[in-house]
Design a protein around this motif. Structure first.
Motif, PDB file in Angstrom:
ATOM      1  N   ARG A  10       0.822  -1.200   0.000  1.00 42.97           N
ATOM      2  CA  ARG A  10       0.000   0.000   0.000  1.00 42.97           C
ATOM      3  C   ARG A  10       0.855   1.249   0.000  1.00 42.97           C
ATOM      4  O   ARG A  10       1.914   1.293   0.624  1.00 42.97           O
ATOM      5  CB  ARG A  10      -0.857   0.043   1.264  1.00 42.97           C
ATOM      6  CG  ARG A  10      -1.914  -1.010   1.308  1.00 42.97           C
ATOM      7  CD  ARG A  10      -3.153  -0.512   0.599  1.00 42.97           C
ATOM      8  NE  ARG A  10      -4.165  -1.539   0.577  1.00 42.97           N
ATOM      9  CZ  ARG A  10      -4.660  -2.058  -0.535  1.00 42.97           C
ATOM     10  NH1 ARG A  10      -4.205  -1.651  -1.709  1.00 42.97           N
ATOM     11  NH2 ARG A  10      -5.592  -2.977  -0.476  1.00 42.97           N
ATOM     12  N   THR A  11       0.348   2.268  -0.669  1.00 36.91           N
ATOM     13  CA  THR A  11       1.000   3.567  -0.625  1.00 36.91           C
ATOM     14  C   THR A  11       0.116   4.499   0.187  1.00 36.91           C
ATOM     15  O   THR A  11      -1.012   4.790  -0.208  1.00 36.91           O
ATOM     16  CB  THR A  11       1.165   4.134  -2.046  1.00 36.91           C
ATOM     17  OG1 THR A  11       1.826   3.151  -2.829  1.00 36.91           O
ATOM     18  CG2 THR A  11       1.987   5.409  -2.016  1.00 36.91           C
ATOM     19  N   LEU A  12       0.591   4.911   1.334  1.00 38.92           N
ATOM     20  CA  LEU A  12      -0.192   5.809   2.182  1.00 38.92           C
ATOM     21  C   LEU A  12       0.323   7.232   2.022  1.00 38.92           C
ATOM     22  O   LEU A  12       1.528   7.466   2.044  1.00 38.92           O
ATOM     23  CB  LEU A  12      -0.072   5.394   3.654  1.00 38.92           C
ATOM     24  CG  LEU A  12      -0.466   3.962   3.990  1.00 38.92           C
ATOM     25  CD1 LEU A  12      -0.270   3.699   5.482  1.00 38.92           C
ATOM     26  CD2 LEU A  12      -1.923   3.707   3.604  1.00 38.92           C
ATOM     27  N   LEU A  64      -2.973  -3.645   7.851  1.00 40.11           N
ATOM     28  CA  LEU A  64      -3.110  -2.359   7.174  1.00 40.11           C
ATOM     29  C   LEU A  64      -4.186  -1.511   7.833  1.00 40.11           C
ATOM     30  O   LEU A  64      -4.042  -0.299   7.988  1.00 40.11           O
ATOM     31  CB  LEU A  64      -3.418  -2.582   5.691  1.00 40.11           C
ATOM     32  CG  LEU A  64      -2.204  -3.109   4.916  1.00 40.11           C
ATOM     33  CD1 LEU A  64      -2.625  -3.696   3.588  1.00 40.11           C
ATOM     34  CD2 LEU A  64      -1.180  -2.004   4.718  1.00 40.11           C
ATOM     35  N   TYR A  68      -3.505   2.119   9.566  1.00 41.45           N
ATOM     36  CA  TYR A  68      -4.327   3.293   9.241  1.00 41.45           C
ATOM     37  C   TYR A  68      -4.874   3.933  10.529  1.00 41.45           C
ATOM     38  O   TYR A  68      -4.788   5.143  10.744  1.00 41.45           O
ATOM     39  CB  TYR A  68      -5.463   2.839   8.315  1.00 41.45           C
ATOM     40  CG  TYR A  68      -6.464   3.905   8.001  1.00 41.45           C
ATOM     41  CD1 TYR A  68      -6.199   4.866   7.038  1.00 41.45           C
ATOM     42  CD2 TYR A  68      -7.682   3.938   8.673  1.00 41.45           C
ATOM     43  CE1 TYR A  68      -7.118   5.851   6.747  1.00 41.45           C
ATOM     44  CE2 TYR A  68      -8.611   4.916   8.391  1.00 41.45           C
ATOM     45  CZ  TYR A  68      -8.334   5.878   7.432  1.00 41.45           C
ATOM     46  OH  TYR A  68      -9.247   6.852   7.166  1.00 41.45           O
ATOM     47  N   ASP A  82      -5.160   6.123   1.864  1.00 41.10           N
ATOM     48  CA  ASP A  82      -4.536   4.999   1.176  1.00 41.10           C
ATOM     49  C   ASP A  82      -4.615   5.287  -0.313  1.00 41.10           C
ATOM     50  O   ASP A  82      -5.578   4.919  -0.978  1.00 41.10           O
ATOM     51  CB  ASP A  82      -5.277   3.713   1.546  1.00 41.10           C
ATOM     52  CG  ASP A  82      -4.618   2.495   0.924  1.00 41.10           C
ATOM     53  OD1 ASP A  82      -3.739   2.676   0.054  1.00 41.10           O
ATOM     54  OD2 ASP A  82      -4.988   1.380   1.305  1.00 41.10           O
ATOM     55  N   SER A  84      -3.132   4.125  -2.766  1.00 37.96           N
ATOM     56  CA  SER A  84      -3.132   2.996  -3.693  1.00 37.96           C
ATOM     57  C   SER A  84      -4.529   2.424  -3.905  1.00 37.96           C
ATOM     58  O   SER A  84      -4.753   1.658  -4.825  1.00 37.96           O
ATOM     59  CB  SER A  84      -2.165   1.914  -3.202  1.00 37.96           C
ATOM     60  OG  SER A  84      -2.337   1.659  -1.837  1.00 37.96           O
ATOM     61  N   ARG A  85      -5.476   2.794  -3.061  1.00 36.50           N
ATOM     62  CA  ARG A  85      -6.851   2.357  -3.278  1.00 36.50           C
ATOM     63  C   ARG A  85      -7.571   3.247  -4.273  1.00 36.50           C
ATOM     64  O   ARG A  85      -8.668   2.949  -4.710  1.00 36.50           O
ATOM     65  CB  ARG A  85      -7.642   2.423  -1.965  1.00 36.50           C
ATOM     66  CG  ARG A  85      -7.563   1.183  -1.140  1.00 36.50           C
ATOM     67  CD  ARG A  85      -8.456   1.372   0.077  1.00 36.50           C
ATOM     68  NE  ARG A  85      -8.003   0.543   1.177  1.00 36.50           N
ATOM     69  CZ  ARG A  85      -8.368  -0.738   1.320  1.00 36.50           C
ATOM     70  NH1 ARG A  85      -9.176  -1.298   0.459  1.00 36.50           N
ATOM     71  NH2 ARG A  85      -7.899  -1.440   2.332  1.00 36.50           N
TER      72      ARG A  85
END
Ligand SMILES: Cc1ncc(C[n+]2csc(CCOP(=O)(O)OP(=O)(O)O)c2C)c(N)n1
Ligand SMILES: [Mg+2]
Lengths: 175, 567
Positions: A10-12, A64, A68, A82, A84-85
């Motif tokens: 994931r990219t946060l 994850l 978060y 997030d 990446s979502r």
């Protein structure tokens, strides 16, 4: 929780107060709870009181979710998304220093061109090339450079931003 | 113009602080000097750890923010255990620490320690004040953060030059922290779904934790339970949040929970969790925890939800608010025959209660520790403030003192800090001068902060310390007995001080109890004594705490009593 079979990357994007110690709060949250940080980049935003952290991590869906929530719990964290979502673009930059005397210079320039890279420094024996792109492109470029002989690599880690008009504007933190 | 130290004290007064617990040193000299002219009363503990525990006990018993103060370096590091204790139990506490001057920070100056770095993972938030212009606002924010949302300790590090600097700043009227907005009201959709789930269950149970006490939701919790006749259990931290004498109360659950509580949870089809966090001491083996139950989880901290146990309906917010809304929602279904729903279920629950109530065997010549707790309960009519240490003494107190009201049991639940009891009792007595305060202590634990007897004597704080003296680090010995073949490695405290003599040396009253017939007499005399008292009860050495869920087992698999009769 089956962490092995259910890994996600994931990219946060994290908007934080631009105060000293904030980065160590974010980082120590990860180390203290055994979460993984793959890459991390941080710099002030258009609003100088805020910084934006882009953090790449992986873990099961449960981990994850905890990451978060734990990030949101930090007082200095204003917003966590997030990225990446979402529909997003991401970039990374790499500086590669390779062996590159006159005999291979032309080949190097051609290779850099293919990757839309720039030669940003050159000496009698070495050459430093800058390339920006998604991770796959960066990896491919590094692969290609191996044949010249890589002396040193510096990568920025990923930064990301969502597509379209959506922004990471500070607002109420989602519960 | 004022100096930082004066502004600091003014801010504290404005925050409603009347007492602080602390210990002076070099970098806070100016502050201590100005303290002499302030209305704030300073209690000098004899160890900074005790200052933190005392502030903690003050806070747990009053609901107000507790404040402790220490000098830089060793003073600050001595606070660490106390801060971590408060953090694990969500206690609003402010720790102020002196720091070396800003120009010396980072240079390994005399008595410099990076206390902000050290306490980062054990505080809700912490601050280093680097500009006197930020001092007042920082204090305001610290109190705000400590007492709102899920409460917790906040540390403010004050470099010496911040206390000396001249300033025109004043205590700010308002506080606004970007990105910090605790949610208090539950999501209405979730509340509706929760109500439906409750109405469709036939074997519901309420599982309540410390959050009920923090949010002052005891009344609502009882109303909720009575609305549909739902049997109710609490965690250690939740004891007193639901009256122990209430017919729907099952006692505590978990590792040393009652048979009825653990069986009820295990056989339920719905758990209504209120301000509790599914700690491993509560759930036992997670895979076997309430296998057929759906879970509604009310908690103010989103990160507490679905952390250990997957929850079906999370409701984030304040327990009191949400219970009110949930009851309002339930009452819309007025056609429901409320009490019918759980009639059959309660019969089963009652059978478990009858089958295996808490029990121990009295004997003629030796005092049983449970007996001491029961007697304290009886003679204080269940209305004392009771602190515990950690170990068997703590579990027996939880089991045998029937807490009727919130903020009466003060115990280190999350961190399990030995030595918490005496200083916490001192803090509680400071905050509740008219209450009877008992510290039910272990002979091991009490020695970790026994120096605080002198604090009780100096400030005329009439705390009653009842040592359940089993001559062992009893809880560890119990595990060694059951799981290590009775190999009592490093748990024998046969060599121990004469506690009565120690009490006297400190100027407190000391009494020794050796036989069962002494117990009532001694406790009565302690209650009737004006000053602090130490009661040294020599109890059965190898008594165990039962029921007990072995580590790694499901909570329905309890050991209910000793394997064979001792000779
Ligand atoms: C500071 C600290 N050190 C170690 C422990 C581990 N521990 C838990 S219970 C216990 C025994 C406590 O002995 P005592 O105070 O005599 O209480 P008892 O169990 O005998 O009632 C120990 C050593 C702890 N909880 N806290
Ligand atoms: Mg003991």
């Amino acid at each position: 929780m089956n962490e092995k079979t259910n890994q996600r990357r994931r990219t946060l994007s994290i908007l934080v107060q631009n105060k000293f110690g904030v980065l160590s709060r974010v980082a120590s949250l990860f180390s203290g709870r055994g979460y993984n940080i793959e890459s991390l980049s941080v710099a002030p935003t258009e609003d100088p009181t805020l910084s934006r952290v882009t953090l790449v991590t992986d873990g099961s869906e449960e981990i994850l979710e905890q990451i978060y929530k734990q990030l949101n719990k930090l007082i200095d964290v204003i917003k966590v998304v997030d990225t990446s979502r979402e529909n997003h673009v991401n970039r990374e930059m790499v500086l590669v220093k390779v062996r590159g005397d006159a005999s291979v210079r032309a080949d190097l320039i051609r290779a850099a061109d293919v990757f839309k890279g720039n030669i940003i420094d050159a000496s009698a024996r070495t050459c430093t090339i800058e390339v920006t792109g998604e991770e796959g492109k960066i990896e491919a470029f590094i692969d290609l450079m191996t044949s010249f002989g890589i002396l040193e690599i510096a990568r920025t880690g990923r930064v990301a931003i969502s597509k379209g008009p959506r922004t990471l504007k500070p607002g109420r933190v989602k519960p | 113009m004022r100096i930082g130290a004066e502004l600091f004290l003014d801010c504290l007064v404005r925050e409603g602080v009347s007492h602080i617990f602390g210990f002076p040193g070099g970098v806070v000299l100016k502050l201590y000097d100005r303290l002499m002219d302030s209305d704030i009363k300073h209690i000098l503990t004899r160890h900074e750890q005790a200052a933190a525990h005392a502030a903690d006990g003050y806070s747990r018993s009053t609901g107000k923010v507790g404040v402790c103060l220490a000098t830089s370096g060793p003073g600050a590091t001595n606070l660490v255990t106390g801060i971590a204790t408060a953090y694990m139990d969500s206690v609003p506490l402010i720790a102020f620490t002196g720091q070396v001057s800003t120009d010396l920070i980072g240079g390994d100056a005399f008595q410099e320690a990076d206390i902000v770095g050290i306490t980062r993972p054990i505080t809700k938030h912490n601050f280093l004040v680097k500009d006197v212009a930020d001092l007042a606002r920082t204090i305001r924010e610290a109190f705000h953060i400590a007492r709102t949302g899920r409460p917790g300790p906040v540390l403010v590090d004050l470099p010496r030059d911040m206390l000396d600097a001249a300033t025109r700043h004043v205590y700010p009227k308002t506080v606004e922290i970007r990105g910090y907005n605790p949610v208090y009201d539950g999501n209405p959709g979730q509340i509706r779904r929760a109500a439906n789930l409750i109405l469709n269950s036939t074997r519901p149970v309420i599982y309540a934790g410390g959050g009920v006490i923090i949010s002052a939701a005891s009344k609502e919790l009882v109303q909720m339970a009575e609305l549909i006749n739902i049997p109710t259990t609490t965690t250690l931290m939740g004891l007193g949040g639901f009256p122990a004498s209430h017919p729907l109360f099952l006692g505590m659950l978990g590792m040393h929970g009652t048979y009825a509580a653990n069986m009820t949870i295990s056989n339920s089809d719905l758990i209504l969790a209120v301000g509790a966090r599914f700690d491993d001491r509560v759930t036992g083996k997670i895979e076997e925890f309430a296998p057929n139950a759906k879970i509604i989880h009310i908690d103010i901290d989103p990160s507490a939800i679905s952390k250990n146990v997957k929850v079906d309906i999370p409701i984030v917010g304040d327990a009191k608010n949400i219970l009110k809304s949930l009851m309002a929602e339930l009452k819309k279904h007025s056609d429901t025959k409320w009490k019918e729903i759980t009639r059959e279920w309660l019969k089963e629950v009652n059978a478990w209660e009858k089958e295996n109530p808490l029990k121990y065997e009295k004997i003629d010549d030796v005092i049983k520790p449970q007996q001491v707790v029961e007697e304290i309960y009886r003679l204080t009519r269940g209305d004392a403030i009771v602190t515990t240490d950690v170990g068997q003494n703590q579990m027996w107190t939880a089991q045998y003192y029937k807490f009727e009201k919130p903020r009466r049991l003060l115990s280190s639940g999350g961190l399990g800090t030995m030595g918490f009891g005496l200083p916490a009792a001192i803090g509680a007595q400071v905050g509740n001068p008219d209450s009877l305060v008992f510290a039910i202590a272990g002979d091991g634990s009490v020695q970790m902060n026994i120096q605080e007897l002198i604090t009780a004597v100096q400030y005329e704080l009439p705390v009653k310390v009842a040592i359940l003296n089993n001559g062992y680090l009893g809880m560890v010995r119990q595990w060694q007995e059951l799981f290590f073949d009775r190999r009592y490695s490093a748990t024998d405290l046969e060599v121990s001080p004469d506690f009565v003599g120690v009490a006297k040396a400190y100027g407190a009253k000391g009494m020794e109890g050796n036989k069962p017939s002494d117990v009532e007499k001694i406790i009565k005399e302690a209650i009737n004594t004006a000053g602090p008292v130490v009661m040294n009860f020599r109890v059965e050495r190898e008594e165990n705490v039962y029921p007990m869920v072995p580590l790694g087992a499901g909570i329905k698999d309890m050991i209910l009593g000793p394997p064979e009769k001792k000779k």
